[in-house]
Design a protein around this motif. Sequence first.
Motif, short mmCIF file in Angstrom:
data_model
loop_
_atom_site.label_atom_id
_atom_site.label_comp_id
_atom_site.label_asym_id
_atom_site.label_seq_id
_atom_site.Cartn_x
_atom_site.Cartn_y
_atom_site.Cartn_z
N TYR A 203 1.11 -0.46 11.78
CA TYR A 203 1.47 0.72 10.97
C TYR A 203 1.91 0.28 9.57
O TYR A 203 1.48 0.86 8.56
N LEU A 204 2.77 -0.74 9.50
CA LEU A 204 3.26 -1.21 8.20
C LEU A 204 2.12 -1.77 7.36
O LEU A 204 2.06 -1.54 6.14
N ALA A 205 1.22 -2.52 8.00
CA ALA A 205 0.08 -3.09 7.27
C ALA A 205 -0.81 -1.98 6.73
O ALA A 205 -1.29 -2.06 5.58
N ASP A 206 -1.04 -0.94 7.53
CA ASP A 206 -1.85 0.18 7.07
C ASP A 206 -1.20 0.92 5.91
O ASP A 206 -1.90 1.52 5.08
N LYS A 207 0.13 0.85 5.83
CA LYS A 207 0.86 1.48 4.73
C LYS A 207 0.92 0.59 3.51
O LYS A 207 1.48 0.97 2.48
#
Length: 215
Positions: A203-207
């Motif tokens: 999730y953090l990487a996608d953000k």
Amino acid sequence: MKTDHPTYTQAQISAWLRGLMSVALADNDYSDQERTLFDQISHSDEWGEEIPISSFEPISAQELADALGSDRRVGQNFLRMAVMMALADGKYTDTEDRIIQEFCTALDQEITPINELRIKLESASHHEEHHPDLLEPVKEWLDHMDIHDSRLANLICKVVPAQCPFERDIVLFGRKIMHIPAMCEINPLYDQLVGLRFRSLSYLADKGEDVSKYC
């Protein structure tokens, strides 16, 4: 149809941390594992400033419920984190469960897998061997934790260790459920926690956030 996912305010995150601290201190045994977790949490860029451990104070069940608000998903996610905190040292004690049950009552929720597990263990012989499948409902419940908030994702990445923990006994309500050797592949709870951590990292990487600090 678009689904609105809960996001977390600074006040809610602070209540989460105080709630987790309440669980960690419930058995009067602030373990090295729990101390390490809070040290990692306090050094968090996403909080805007470093939060000293001394500022963490236990929180009452009603105060927690007031801070988290009426979104049931927020309460469920907190309860999942609280159970993970209780299991950080491999033991889920009666005193920790008492605090978590108080939180459940204030949030008007219940943790069905934990409640059912308690009943099964209380009805069994104290020296009876327990099959690891007893933890399947708990594993499934942990798998349903929503990851749709950067603060929450960062918190999970800090709470769940990146490396395999040392071997230990898993003790719930004073009953030994299983012994976990250092080989993490045969630790069912470890697999669930790694999956949760992976979803948070994704999730953090996608953000667009840099997740290298967690690797």
